[in-house]
Design an enzyme around this catalytic site. Sequence first.
Site, short mmCIF file in Angstrom:
data_model
loop_
_atom_site.label_atom_id
_atom_site.label_comp_id
_atom_site.label_asym_id
_atom_site.label_seq_id
_atom_site.Cartn_x
_atom_site.Cartn_y
_atom_site.Cartn_z
N GLY A 209 -6.88 -7.68 0.80
CA GLY A 209 -5.57 -7.72 1.47
C GLY A 209 -4.86 -9.04 1.33
NE ARG B 50 -4.11 -1.88 1.89
CZ ARG B 50 -5.01 -2.29 2.77
NH1 ARG B 50 -4.87 -1.97 4.03
NH2 ARG B 50 -6.05 -2.99 2.39
N GLY C 274 -12.58 -4.38 0.83
CA GLY C 274 -14.00 -4.03 0.87
C GLY C 274 -14.37 -3.03 -0.19
CE LYS D 264 -15.21 -15.85 11.41
NZ LYS D 264 -15.29 -14.83 12.45
P1 AMP Z 1 -10.50 -13.17 4.68
O1 AMP Z 1 -9.91 -12.07 5.48
O2 AMP Z 1 -11.93 -13.47 5.00
O3 AMP Z 1 -10.25 -13.01 3.20
O4 AMP Z 1 -9.75 -14.48 5.14
C1 AMP Z 1 -8.40 -14.69 4.92
C2 AMP Z 1 -7.93 -15.68 5.93
O5 AMP Z 1 -8.65 -16.87 5.76
C3 AMP Z 1 -6.48 -16.04 5.82
O6 AMP Z 1 -5.81 -15.55 6.95
C4 AMP Z 1 -6.48 -17.55 5.79
O7 AMP Z 1 -5.52 -18.11 6.65
C5 AMP Z 1 -7.85 -17.89 6.27
N1 AMP Z 1 -8.28 -19.20 5.78
C6 AMP Z 1 -8.35 -19.62 4.51
N2 AMP Z 1 -8.72 -20.90 4.44
C7 AMP Z 1 -8.86 -21.34 5.71
C8 AMP Z 1 -9.20 -22.59 6.30
N3 AMP Z 1 -9.44 -23.65 5.55
N4 AMP Z 1 -9.26 -22.67 7.65
C9 AMP Z 1 -8.98 -21.58 8.40
N5 AMP Z 1 -8.66 -20.37 7.91
C10 AMP Z 1 -8.60 -20.25 6.58
#
Ligand code: AMP
Length: 418
Positions: free
Chosen positions: A376, A35, A399, A220
């Site tokens: 990110g 960034r 976002g 999530k």
């Molecule tokens: P987000 O910020 O929602 O894009 O999530 C990114 C994060 O999701 C990263 O830090 C990954 O480590 C985590 N992640 C991806 N796949 C998995 C998984 N199977 N179990 C736990 N965490 C996960």
Amino acid sequence: MQTIDKFNFAGKKAFVRVDFNVPLDENFNITDDTRIRAALPTLKKILADGGMLIIASHMGRPKKNPDPKYSLKHILAHVSEKLGVDVKFADDCMKADAQVAALKPGEALLLENLRFYAEEEGKPRGLAEDATDEEKAAAKKAVKESQKEFTKKLASYADCYVNDAFGTAHRAHASTALIAKYFDADNKMFGYLMEKEVKAVDKVLNDIKRPFTAIMGGSKVSSKIEIIENLLSKVDNLIIAGGMTYTFTKAMGGKIGISICEDDKLDLALDLMKKAKEKGVNLVLAVDAKAADSFSNDANTQIVPVNEIPDGWEGLDIGPKSMEIFADVIKNSKTILWNGPTGVFEFDNFTDGSRAVGNAIVEATKNGAFSLVGGGDSVACVNKFGIADKVSYVSTGGGALLEAIEGKLLPGIAAIQE
Ligand code: AMP
């Protein structure tokens, strides 16, 4: 509309809102300076013109003033090094008059984290947990009132306003949107980064070459639900990866061991699948997983069908069959959007899925597809794999990018265009 390229900053003080919300480790070292580097063309142009820089940003989510953990002082030396000038620092963004007045052409001042003040976001702080609705409304009104003074003060530092903070363009905050009204149309503009981001989004929104594939990863479903719903009316293929996989798998009756899962979103997952079907979207889910017996890089692993994860094990990445399926879809696409890793890419032993997705995107791009990578973690991924310059565009916005893709007019963009 004014453009940064045409504007001569000589002798002018420019308030430049950047997004220096970079990740720091426990010793406050920057772990990814994408960034900062992304804002350099704008900052350098202003200095080269003989302008004076007032650089403003937020970092993290401070809850008080000051909140040393989130001080921009942690990044001052790095910004100075990258910019090639000794950047000065204002400890309090509301008390920078003297330092602003002392700026000479070619000099730069970094303001302390704007979010030390609740007025930046315009959200009340410190409300008691049992506050009544009336108290909440009064607190909100009060902060909105004082936000006007806050914004005016920031605007008073400068002759012109440049917004180069795409990462916060979806927020109608003091420094990202409200401030623009204190400058006339000739004296407010996007920075180079913002211009590029707006152009890239336009390609994915208004110039879609099909098939259009979105790959949504991350942890999530709940944080991505609106985006997924919106994408369903735009894309031909929607690949769901990462931690979200297991909510879908469990919803369909699969065994997911102790994989990450949102039990209250099972119905939602089924509903999304139904909607995809109705809209004729090819929803692609993983068929196998790289399961681990603990959440660590050194865990024992086994490749298992995604719906047969043994008790006590958790899926931390997709397996080889899923990689093949995902790659096939991606390679046949002409427009590609990637947000979020397919697994816990921070652990080297669970990066293969994300790497396979990245490589397939690179190949599709070579064959003429337009590929946009944003969010990110996706940015950290493409940097880790060294493929950032092999995709069409790497967005600095998470976002903001996704809201823009949804077709929303972002306040930070609207404020300049008005
Ligand atoms: P987000 O910020 O929602 O894009 O999530 C990114 C994060 O999701 C990263 O830090 C990954 O480590 C985590 N992640 C991806 N796949 C998995 C998984 N199977 N179990 C736990 N965490 C996960």
